[in-house]
Design an enzyme around this catalytic site. Structure first.
Site, PDB file in Angstrom:
ATOM      1  N   ASP A   3      -8.410  -3.153  -0.610  1.00 50.07           N
ATOM      2  CA  ASP A   3      -9.004  -2.222  -1.301  1.00 50.07           C
ATOM      3  C   ASP A   3     -10.322  -1.821  -0.463  1.00 50.07           C
ATOM      4  O   ASP A   3     -10.818  -3.083   0.128  1.00 50.07           O
ATOM      5  CB  ASP A   3      -9.355  -2.709  -2.678  1.00 50.07           C
ATOM      6  N   SER A   4     -10.217  -0.747  -0.066  1.00 54.26           N
ATOM      7  CA  SER A   4     -11.290  -0.310   0.948  1.00 54.26           C
ATOM      8  C   SER A   4     -12.181   0.957   0.541  1.00 54.26           C
ATOM      9  O   SER A   4     -11.735   1.750  -0.251  1.00 54.26           O
ATOM     10  CB  SER A   4     -10.806  -0.178   2.329  1.00 54.26           C
TER      11      SER A   4
ATOM     12  N   THR B  73       0.877  -1.324   0.027  1.00 55.21           N
ATOM     13  CA  THR B  73      -0.180   0.000  -0.070  1.00 55.21           C
ATOM     14  C   THR B  73       0.964   1.279  -0.250  1.00 55.21           C
ATOM     15  O   THR B  73       2.071   1.181   0.484  1.00 55.21           O
ATOM     16  CB  THR B  73      -0.911   0.135   1.152  1.00 55.21           C
TER      17      THR B  73
ATOM     18  N   ASN C 129      -0.694   3.710   1.240  1.00 54.20           N
ATOM     19  CA  ASN C 129      -1.275   4.757   2.210  1.00 54.20           C
ATOM     20  C   ASN C 129      -0.977   4.697   3.658  1.00 54.20           C
ATOM     21  O   ASN C 129      -1.081   3.458   4.304  1.00 54.20           O
ATOM     22  CB  ASN C 129      -3.016   4.219   2.072  1.00 54.20           C
TER      23      ASN C 129
ATOM     24  N   TYR D   3     -11.854   9.021   5.706  1.00 54.75           N
ATOM     25  CA  TYR D   3     -13.308   9.541   6.238  1.00 54.75           C
ATOM     26  C   TYR D   3     -13.607   9.624   7.584  1.00 54.75           C
ATOM     27  O   TYR D   3     -14.649   9.623   7.806  1.00 54.75           O
ATOM     28  CB  TYR D   3     -14.243   8.732   5.260  1.00 54.75           C
ATOM     29  N   ASP D   4     -12.633   9.041   8.466  1.00 52.92           N
ATOM     30  CA  ASP D   4     -12.683   8.592   9.835  1.00 52.92           C
ATOM     31  C   ASP D   4     -13.460   9.948  10.423  1.00 52.92           C
ATOM     32  O   ASP D   4     -14.150   9.642  11.510  1.00 52.92           O
ATOM     33  CB  ASP D   4     -11.577   8.233  10.603  1.00 52.92           C
TER      34      ASP D   4
HETATM   35  P1  ITT Z   1      -3.552   1.670  -1.825  1.00 54.79           P
HETATM   36  O1  ITT Z   1      -4.377   1.513  -2.926  1.00 54.79           O
HETATM   37  O2  ITT Z   1      -1.910   2.017  -2.034  1.00 54.79           O
HETATM   38  O3  ITT Z   1      -3.641   1.008  -0.336  1.00 54.79           O
HETATM   39  P2  ITT Z   1      -5.466   3.757  -1.148  1.00 54.79           P
HETATM   40  O4  ITT Z   1      -5.646   5.039  -0.303  1.00 54.79           O
HETATM   41  O5  ITT Z   1      -5.541   4.498  -2.596  1.00 54.79           O
HETATM   42  O6  ITT Z   1      -4.138   3.302  -1.021  1.00 54.79           O
HETATM   43  P3  ITT Z   1      -7.876   2.500  -1.653  1.00 54.79           P
HETATM   44  O7  ITT Z   1      -7.885   2.508  -3.242  1.00 54.79           O
HETATM   45  O8  ITT Z   1      -8.219   1.245  -1.044  1.00 54.79           O
HETATM   46  O9  ITT Z   1      -6.404   2.947  -0.960  1.00 54.79           O
HETATM   47  O10 ITT Z   1      -8.860   3.519  -1.148  1.00 54.79           O
HETATM   48  C1  ITT Z   1      -9.278   3.637   0.115  1.00 54.79           C
HETATM   49  C2  ITT Z   1      -9.917   4.985   0.348  1.00 54.79           C
HETATM   50  O11 ITT Z   1     -11.135   4.785   1.259  1.00 54.79           O
HETATM   51  C3  ITT Z   1      -8.940   5.789   1.105  1.00 54.79           C
HETATM   52  O12 ITT Z   1      -8.483   6.719   0.362  1.00 54.79           O
HETATM   53  C4  ITT Z   1      -9.631   6.424   2.215  1.00 54.79           C
HETATM   54  O13 ITT Z   1     -10.092   7.614   1.704  1.00 54.79           O
HETATM   55  C5  ITT Z   1     -10.978   5.555   2.396  1.00 54.79           C
HETATM   56  N1  ITT Z   1     -10.894   4.584   3.639  1.00 54.79           N
HETATM   57  C6  ITT Z   1     -10.414   3.398   3.368  1.00 54.79           C
HETATM   58  N2  ITT Z   1     -10.141   2.856   4.887  1.00 54.79           N
HETATM   59  C7  ITT Z   1     -10.438   3.883   5.468  1.00 54.79           C
HETATM   60  C8  ITT Z   1     -10.565   3.885   6.921  1.00 54.79           C
HETATM   61  O14 ITT Z   1     -10.144   2.838   7.865  1.00 54.79           O
HETATM   62  N3  ITT Z   1     -10.929   4.893   7.482  1.00 54.79           N
HETATM   63  C9  ITT Z   1     -11.238   6.130   6.718  1.00 54.79           C
HETATM   64  N4  ITT Z   1     -11.219   6.164   5.423  1.00 54.79           N
HETATM   65  C10 ITT Z   1     -10.806   4.958   4.809  1.00 54.79           C
END
Ligand code: ITT
Length: 205
Positions: free
Chosen positions: A70-71, A8, A10, A155-156
């Site tokens: 992915d979340s 990731t 992130n 979005y927490d």
């Molecule tokens: P990677 O693909 O590199 O892991 P990313 O941030 O692009 O990083 P995602 O494509 O899975 O990851 O997008 C997830 C988005 O959803 C992320 O940008 C957050 O804004 C939100 N998100 C996911 N998990 C969260 C959490 O636990 N709390 C708050 N927001 C969350």
């Protein structure tokens, strides 16, 4: 100790996996640490497809057992959006704050009882041999009227738990890591049990 690549970019996710996986017989490593600089286009139409794409691409590139996640956030009043588009909801290069501000603007005057939402997370673990295992976790809440709290990421600050009387960003990180969509997905993948070692047997490297 077996190496596990946490695929990731992130930093919020990295912190949570460090806590969630602490104490397991796994040596965590990261793309930058492995000199990996690959771009995975998230062309999938579901969290599961995108998690698989990320995990498989990094496992192939690194030869390591790899975890990807992915979340995103599904808001019922918006037909499930931003969903798999959560990361780029306010366009490329936007900040977490710009994304949750945009979300609040899309819900003007929407009453409390219609602000239901959930976080969803799919974790994929790919072996270098090409096997991929996935599991999902969800966490239900309400979109707050204003941001509150400094912990967590994404979005927490606007994800409110009526039963805790606070947002996800106000909960101590230990509590988030017990109840979150990510924690549930990790649990459902049996990531935290010795069964995980069996699940990935053959993928050791
Ligand atoms: P990677 O693909 O590199 O892991 P990313 O941030 O692009 O990083 P995602 O494509 O899975 O990851 O997008 C997830 C988005 O959803 C992320 O940008 C957050 O804004 C939100 N998100 C996911 N998990 C969260 C959490 O636990 N709390 C708050 N927001 C969350």
């Amino acid at each position: 100790m077996m190496k596990l690549l946490i695929a990731t970019h992130n930093p919020g996710k990295v912190k949570e996996y460090q806590a969630l996986l602490a104490g397991l017989p796994l040596e965590l490593t990261y793309p930058a640490q492995e000199g990996l600089d690959i771009e995975v286009t998230e062309t999938g139409e579901s969290f599961a497809e995108n998690a698989r794409l990320k995990a498989a691409a990094y496992a192939r590139a690194s030869g390591l057992l790899t975890l990807a996640d992915d979340s995103g956030l599904e808001v019922d009043a918006l037909g499930g959006e931003p969903g798999i588009h959560s990361a780029r909801y306010a366009g490329n290069g936007a900040s977490d704050e710009e994304r949750y501000r945009l979300l609040l603007e899309k819900l003007p005057g929407v009453p409390w009882e219609e602000r239901t939402a959930r976080f969803r997370c799919v974790i994929a673990v790919a072996t270098p041999a090409g096997q991929v295992h996935t599991a999902e976790g969800t966490c239900e809440g309400i979109i707050a009227f204003a941001p509150q709290g400094e912990h967590g990421f994404g979005y927490d600050p606007v994800f409110y738990f009526p039963e805790h009387g606070m947002t996800m960003a106000e909960l101590p990180p230990e509590t988030k890591n017990r109840i979150s969509h990510r924690a549930k997905a990790a649990h459902n993948l049996q990531l935290l049990t010795s069964n995980f070692q069996l699940l990935i047997a053959g993928g050791d490297k």
